[in-house]
Motif scaffolding. Sequence first.
Motif, mmCIF file in Angstrom:
data_model
loop_
_atom_site.group_PDB
_atom_site.id
_atom_site.type_symbol
_atom_site.label_atom_id
_atom_site.label_comp_id
_atom_site.label_asym_id
_atom_site.label_seq_id
_atom_site.Cartn_x
_atom_site.Cartn_y
_atom_site.Cartn_z
ATOM 1 N N LEU A 1 0.832 -1.197 0.000
ATOM 2 C CA LEU A 1 0.000 0.000 0.000
ATOM 3 C C LEU A 1 0.873 1.255 0.000
ATOM 4 N N GLY A 2 0.361 2.301 -0.621
ATOM 5 C CA GLY A 2 1.104 3.562 -0.679
ATOM 6 C C GLY A 2 0.930 4.378 0.585
ATOM 7 N N GLY A 3 1.437 5.582 0.558
ATOM 8 C CA GLY A 3 1.324 6.480 1.698
ATOM 9 C C GLY A 3 0.393 7.631 1.396
ATOM 10 N N VAL A 4 0.405 8.611 2.263
ATOM 11 C CA VAL A 4 -0.420 9.810 2.115
ATOM 12 C C VAL A 4 0.492 11.027 2.186
ATOM 13 N N GLN A 5 0.269 11.973 1.308
ATOM 14 C CA GLN A 5 1.096 13.181 1.272
ATOM 15 C C GLN A 5 0.848 14.058 2.495
ATOM 16 N N ASP A 6 1.933 14.618 3.018
ATOM 17 C CA ASP A 6 1.804 15.679 4.012
ATOM 18 C C ASP A 6 1.352 16.947 3.306
ATOM 19 N N ALA A 7 0.598 17.773 3.999
ATOM 20 C CA ALA A 7 0.152 19.056 3.447
ATOM 21 C C ALA A 7 0.608 20.169 4.376
ATOM 22 N N PHE A 8 1.659 20.881 3.952
ATOM 23 C CA PHE A 8 2.231 21.951 4.776
ATOM 24 C C PHE A 8 2.405 23.218 3.950
ATOM 25 N N ALA A 9 2.455 24.314 4.641
ATOM 26 C CA ALA A 9 2.812 25.612 4.073
ATOM 27 C C ALA A 9 3.197 26.507 5.240
ATOM 28 N N PRO A 10 3.928 27.564 5.007
ATOM 29 C CA PRO A 10 4.298 28.459 6.109
ATOM 30 C C PRO A 10 3.083 29.169 6.704
ATOM 31 N N ASN A 11 3.163 29.442 7.993
ATOM 32 C CA ASN A 11 2.191 30.313 8.663
ATOM 33 C C ASN A 11 0.754 29.774 8.614
ATOM 34 N N LEU A 12 0.578 28.489 8.796
ATOM 35 C CA LEU A 12 -0.770 27.909 8.818
ATOM 36 C C LEU A 12 -1.430 28.158 10.176
ATOM 37 N N LEU A 13 -2.752 28.158 10.169
ATOM 38 C CA LEU A 13 -3.484 28.341 11.418
ATOM 39 C C LEU A 13 -3.436 27.081 12.278
ATOM 40 N N SER A 14 -3.578 25.922 11.646
ATOM 41 C CA SER A 14 -3.552 24.674 12.403
ATOM 42 C C SER A 14 -3.150 23.527 11.485
ATOM 43 N N VAL A 15 -2.452 22.566 12.048
ATOM 44 C CA VAL A 15 -2.055 21.366 11.316
ATOM 45 C C VAL A 15 -2.615 20.156 12.049
ATOM 46 N N PHE A 16 -3.320 19.301 11.332
ATOM 47 C CA PHE A 16 -3.882 18.095 11.914
ATOM 48 C C PHE A 16 -2.814 17.004 11.939
ATOM 49 N N ILE A 17 -2.679 16.356 13.084
ATOM 50 C CA ILE A 17 -1.742 15.251 13.225
ATOM 51 C C ILE A 17 -2.541 13.986 13.504
#
Length: 318
Positions: free
Chosen positions: A102-118
Amino acid sequence: MPPIRRGKRAFQQHLESFAFTAVSSRTRSASRASGSNSNTPPVADQQLAGESSANPNPTPKTTTIVKAKVSVATKPTKESSKPRRRGKQKSTYAPPEKYAHLGGVQDAFAPNLLSVFIGLNPGITTASVGHAYSAPSNHFWKLLHSSGLTPDRICPSTEDIHLPRKYSLGNTNLVARATMNQAELSKEEMDGRVDLTEEKIRKWKPESVCIVGKGIWESIYRAKNNGAKIPKGKFVWGWQSDEDRFGADVEEGYPGARVFVVPSTSGLVAGYSMQFKKDIWRVLGDWVQMRRKERGETAPRTDNLADEPSSSAVDIEA
């Protein structure tokens, strides 16, 4: 009662006379209870009287007492009356090669985000599709909408890589490899990925992180506190204390992301009602909407940043 005479024969006659008197008394009582008005002596009395007149010196009869074994019917217990059900087999640790196809899932990041789900790690459906929280039973995208994080619509899972550009939100996982559930991961594996996850947060510097599952926060706490568990009574849903900020970078003046903890959105976790989850997510959604107003942003974003190429980080771990 006649006077007791001495001698063996006299004692036997006295005993028979006493038995006759007792039986006659019980028989007469029974007759009176049944409402009989007849003057005829009861049958038992007639028989005893006849025997007494025919044989003035009767030979004493030997009475044999037989003890009968009485069986008492007992109410069957639940275990004996119902067949035992086979419970679902509990999952155990699964080595990485089990789902290596099975493959993986891409991380979704950018500078100065309000919130990142972990999140914890991709499930089987998510890993097969290649987008975060793709299982139909997962409530993640519905909760994002109902909380106001994506107020315009319930996004499909294919929108995961566009969250930074459209909503100033990000996404990553504690563990990259896919499993059926958390039980197929070891605590050591989970705890060992905390440093890498914190490094991502330190790099992109979001204002907050949303831990999607209590087990993830417990793993982070153990890794940052030398294996210690969260003290009993200290854990709370929602915002954690400032001392628990995640990914702080002292050299660059980044205090770390504020930590917000919500229950797992997986359909396999049924310990919390949907309304309970909505109430917690609404707290985060209200805060994000407040920050959007303070930053002059809309959701989805309509400023020039929305027209720029996505700055989402493609970060699929091995």
